[in-house]
Write a protein that holds these residues in place. Structure first.
Motif, PDB file in Angstrom:
ATOM      1  N   ALA A  95       0.837  -1.206   0.000  1.00  0.00           N
ATOM      2  CA  ALA A  95       0.000   0.000   0.000  1.00  0.00           C
ATOM      3  C   ALA A  95       0.873   1.257   0.000  1.00  0.00           C
ATOM      4  O   ALA A  95       0.572   2.231  -0.701  1.00  0.00           O
ATOM      5  CB  ALA A  95      -0.927   0.002   1.206  1.00  0.00           C
ATOM      6  N   ALA A  96       1.967   1.255   0.757  1.00  0.00           N
ATOM      7  CA  ALA A  96       2.860   2.416   0.799  1.00  0.00           C
ATOM      8  C   ALA A  96       3.538   2.614  -0.555  1.00  0.00           C
ATOM      9  O   ALA A  96       3.706   3.760  -1.007  1.00  0.00           O
ATOM     10  CB  ALA A  96       3.898   2.247   1.900  1.00  0.00           C
ATOM     11  N   ILE A  97       3.918   1.519  -1.209  1.00  0.00           N
ATOM     12  CA  ILE A  97       4.546   1.630  -2.537  1.00  0.00           C
ATOM     13  C   ILE A  97       3.552   2.212  -3.531  1.00  0.00           C
ATOM     14  O   ILE A  97       3.889   3.110  -4.317  1.00  0.00           O
ATOM     15  CB  ILE A  97       5.058   0.247  -3.001  1.00  0.00           C
ATOM     16  CG1 ILE A  97       6.209  -0.209  -2.100  1.00  0.00           C
ATOM     17  CG2 ILE A  97       5.478   0.285  -4.462  1.00  0.00           C
ATOM     18  CD1 ILE A  97       6.655  -1.631  -2.325  1.00  0.00           C
ATOM     19  N   ARG A  98       2.303   1.724  -3.496  1.00  0.00           N
ATOM     20  CA  ARG A  98       1.277   2.237  -4.406  1.00  0.00           C
ATOM     21  C   ARG A  98       1.000   3.716  -4.144  1.00  0.00           C
ATOM     22  O   ARG A  98       0.903   4.518  -5.075  1.00  0.00           O
ATOM     23  CB  ARG A  98      -0.003   1.416  -4.269  1.00  0.00           C
ATOM     24  CG  ARG A  98      -1.100   1.835  -5.246  1.00  0.00           C
ATOM     25  CD  ARG A  98      -2.393   1.047  -5.061  1.00  0.00           C
ATOM     26  NE  ARG A  98      -2.876   1.158  -3.703  1.00  0.00           N
ATOM     27  CZ  ARG A  98      -3.038   0.126  -2.877  1.00  0.00           C
ATOM     28  NH1 ARG A  98      -2.761  -1.093  -3.264  1.00  0.00           N
ATOM     29  NH2 ARG A  98      -3.486   0.305  -1.650  1.00  0.00           N
TER      30      ARG A  98
END
Length: 164
Positions: free
Chosen positions: A137-140
């Motif tokens: 989620a953080a990468i997205r």
């Protein structure tokens, strides 16, 4: 005509249209594609009706599952309260065993169990190492905010079918 047949027929007619040598051949392929569009629209309508019915059935089943899970939880809780009450009564009366017509109730010592008081004080020999977990989620979110692709990843856009 089913969706599989329609899909294959589309490919065949598109190839026939591209390979057409005369206007008459192109017109025939075009007319056949138009008729196939109507078949696809009929199939899409049937799929829409079927998926809505299946979704409604699924929602009803989910409600029933929830109701049954709550009923199970209540019954398990009641059974546990009864067992606890009987155990307390037996311990208060200093009775270790009671025979009934169904079976025998007995109060026994359980095997030892470990209670963690302060995890920071536990020696490392007793800790289980965990591999790092990727925060997708953080990468997205980073990609959405900056447009930068994090090394070791790639961004994928899938297609989804939506009925409104």
């Amino acid at each position: 005509m089913n969706l599989y047949t329609i899909t294959n027929e589309y490919a065949r007619l598109a190839a026939a249209y591209e390979d057409a040598q005369t206007d008459e051949e192109r017109t025939q392929a075009s007319d056949a594609l138009a008729a196939l569009d109507m078949s696809l629209a009929d199939q899409a309508d049937a799929c829409a009706r079927l998926t809505r019915n299946l979704k409604a059935d699924s929602d009803k089943l989910a409600e029933e599952i929830k109701r049954l899970q709550e009923l199970k939880k209540r019954k398990d809780s009641t059974a546990e309260r009864i067992r606890t009450g009987l155990q307390m009564a037996m311990e208060a009366a200093n009775v270790r065993r009671v025979d009934t017509s169904i079976g025998r109730w007995s109060v026994r010592k359980n095997p030892p169990s470990v209670m963690i008081v302060d995890a920071a004080e536990i020696p490392e020999d007793y800790l289980v190492p965990r591999p790092p977990k990727v925060n997708v989620a953080a990468i997205r979110d980073h990609f959405k905010a900056t447009g930068e692709i994090v090394p070791g990843t790639k961004i994928h856009y899938g297609d989804g079918l939506q009925l409104r």
